[in-house]
Enzyme design. Sequence first.
Site, PDB file in Angstrom:
ATOM      1  N   LYS A   1       1.025  -1.161   0.078  1.00 32.53           N
ATOM      2  CA  LYS A   1      -0.088  -0.185  -0.179  1.00 32.53           C
ATOM      3  C   LYS A   1       0.821   1.076   0.026  1.00 32.53           C
ATOM      4  O   LYS A   1       1.743   1.373   0.888  1.00 32.53           O
ATOM      5  CB  LYS A   1      -0.918  -0.111   1.302  1.00 32.53           C
ATOM      6  CG  LYS A   1      -1.528   1.188   1.199  1.00 32.53           C
ATOM      7  CD  LYS A   1      -2.874   1.114   2.536  1.00 32.53           C
ATOM      8  CE  LYS A   1      -3.730   2.440   2.711  1.00 32.53           C
ATOM      9  NZ  LYS A   1      -4.687   2.513   3.588  1.00 32.53           N
TER      10      LYS A   1
ATOM     11  N   LYS B   1      -2.185  -1.768  -3.668  1.00 32.18           N
ATOM     12  CA  LYS B   1      -3.114  -0.331  -3.925  1.00 32.18           C
ATOM     13  C   LYS B   1      -2.159   0.977  -3.973  1.00 32.18           C
ATOM     14  O   LYS B   1      -1.300   1.108  -3.142  1.00 32.18           O
ATOM     15  CB  LYS B   1      -3.663  -0.293  -2.638  1.00 32.18           C
ATOM     16  CG  LYS B   1      -4.669   0.757  -2.279  1.00 32.18           C
ATOM     17  CD  LYS B   1      -5.251   0.805  -0.901  1.00 32.18           C
ATOM     18  CE  LYS B   1      -6.040   2.142  -0.645  1.00 32.18           C
ATOM     19  NZ  LYS B   1      -6.271   1.893   0.808  1.00 32.18           N
TER      20      LYS B   1
HETATM   21  C1  PBG Z   1      -7.564   3.349   5.735  1.00 25.81           C
HETATM   22  C2  PBG Z   1      -7.904   3.201   4.162  1.00 25.81           C
HETATM   23  C3  PBG Z   1      -7.500   4.126   3.190  1.00 25.81           C
HETATM   24  C4  PBG Z   1      -8.127   3.654   2.149  1.00 25.81           C
HETATM   25  C5  PBG Z   1      -8.636   2.384   2.201  1.00 25.81           C
HETATM   26  N1  PBG Z   1      -8.029   2.170   3.462  1.00 25.81           N
HETATM   27  C6  PBG Z   1      -7.138   5.543   3.543  1.00 25.81           C
HETATM   28  C7  PBG Z   1      -5.710   5.776   3.560  1.00 25.81           C
HETATM   29  O1  PBG Z   1      -4.837   5.012   3.746  1.00 25.81           O
HETATM   30  O2  PBG Z   1      -5.342   6.976   3.786  1.00 25.81           O
HETATM   31  C8  PBG Z   1      -8.003   4.241   0.601  1.00 25.81           C
HETATM   32  C9  PBG Z   1      -9.229   3.832  -0.217  1.00 25.81           C
HETATM   33  C10 PBG Z   1      -9.593   4.980  -1.365  1.00 25.81           C
HETATM   34  O3  PBG Z   1      -8.737   5.776  -1.473  1.00 25.81           O
HETATM   35  O4  PBG Z   1     -10.514   4.660  -1.871  1.00 25.81           O
HETATM   36  N2  PBG Z   1      -6.092   3.204   6.125  1.00 25.81           N
END
Ligand code: PBG
Length: 332
Positions: A195, A248
């Site tokens: 991520k 992601k």
């Molecule tokens: C929570 C999380 C996030 C997303 C999914 N789980 C946000 C982040 O890490 O700031 C992002 C999903 C999206 O942008 O559609 N940690």
Amino acid sequence: MSYPIQRPRRLRRTALLREMVRETRLDPSCLIYPLFVCEGKGVRREIPSMPGNFNLSIDMLVEEATAARDDGVTALILFGIPGSKDGQATGAWTDDGITQRALAALREKVPGMTLIADVCLCEYTDHGHCGVIVNSEVANDPTLELLARSAVSLAKAGADIVAPSDMMDGRVGAIREALDLEGLTQTILMSYAAKYASAFYGPFREAAGSTPQFGDRKGYQMDPSNAREAIREVALDIEEGADIVMVKPALPYLDVIRDVRDSFEVPVAAYQVSGEFAMLTAAFERGWLDRERSILESLISIRRAGADLILTYFAREAARLLSRRSPGRADG
Ligand code: PBG
């Protein structure tokens, strides 16, 4: 020997032929639909930067999930928006938390769907970080216990899959151990393994009210410049007990999806995040891109890169489009 013996256009002449030789297919069963659940009754509040997506109270969530199931969507991922936040992210792990109650309602009222719960603290902490703060830093090890507690409570409430998105080191192992201790040996763990610290999460943070109040997430989410590091992160998560690994965002990281696919045997998921959705939707609203074709092309690209599963805000619409067309059809 080449042209005129070789004529690749022979296989492109008709829709039937193109369908026959298609290498990658898109099917509603590979789509996961993200939904945001909030307190209240009758709430269906549109998220300004994500047209067509809403903060939903549990009653409205049940309606939306039912409609999604009718469209052919088979899996949901839930994000909770609690009524109150604190330093220990109590709302994330308390058994009567918003997501826990939402899971119980979906279990009862919308059978026949795979329920996934995002596991993270950022929607539940008053500072918006994904872990607890010690000496003004996001502290790794004290966060693990809360994540594990949250995962156990979500699994007990009815989640088939728990999906940690926090990027703390060792969280997959901590969650797996806690689940096993509770006898929750069948709970699937889908880790947000690679991520990245991405600008493309902007609209989500508006939707979930989870923008960090100070600093940023670069101390725990990955540097967008790094690809080899993704392999290391995924390897660790699988070692610690992840069943499915996720990359992601998706479109800006197709190379990473491919690397992960080629390096591991477990199912790979990719998250077409809020910023990717917002970017496309803004172009649709201006009439700059064809909506249906662009949605399907973006999704097939993610599948072609190697993703088995795709988390996407277009899930309902794509499932509808796919059921209208012949299976796998992504060429408009
Ligand atoms: C929570 C999380 C996030 C997303 C999914 N789980 C946000 C982040 O890490 O700031 C992002 C999903 C999206 O942008 O559609 N940690």
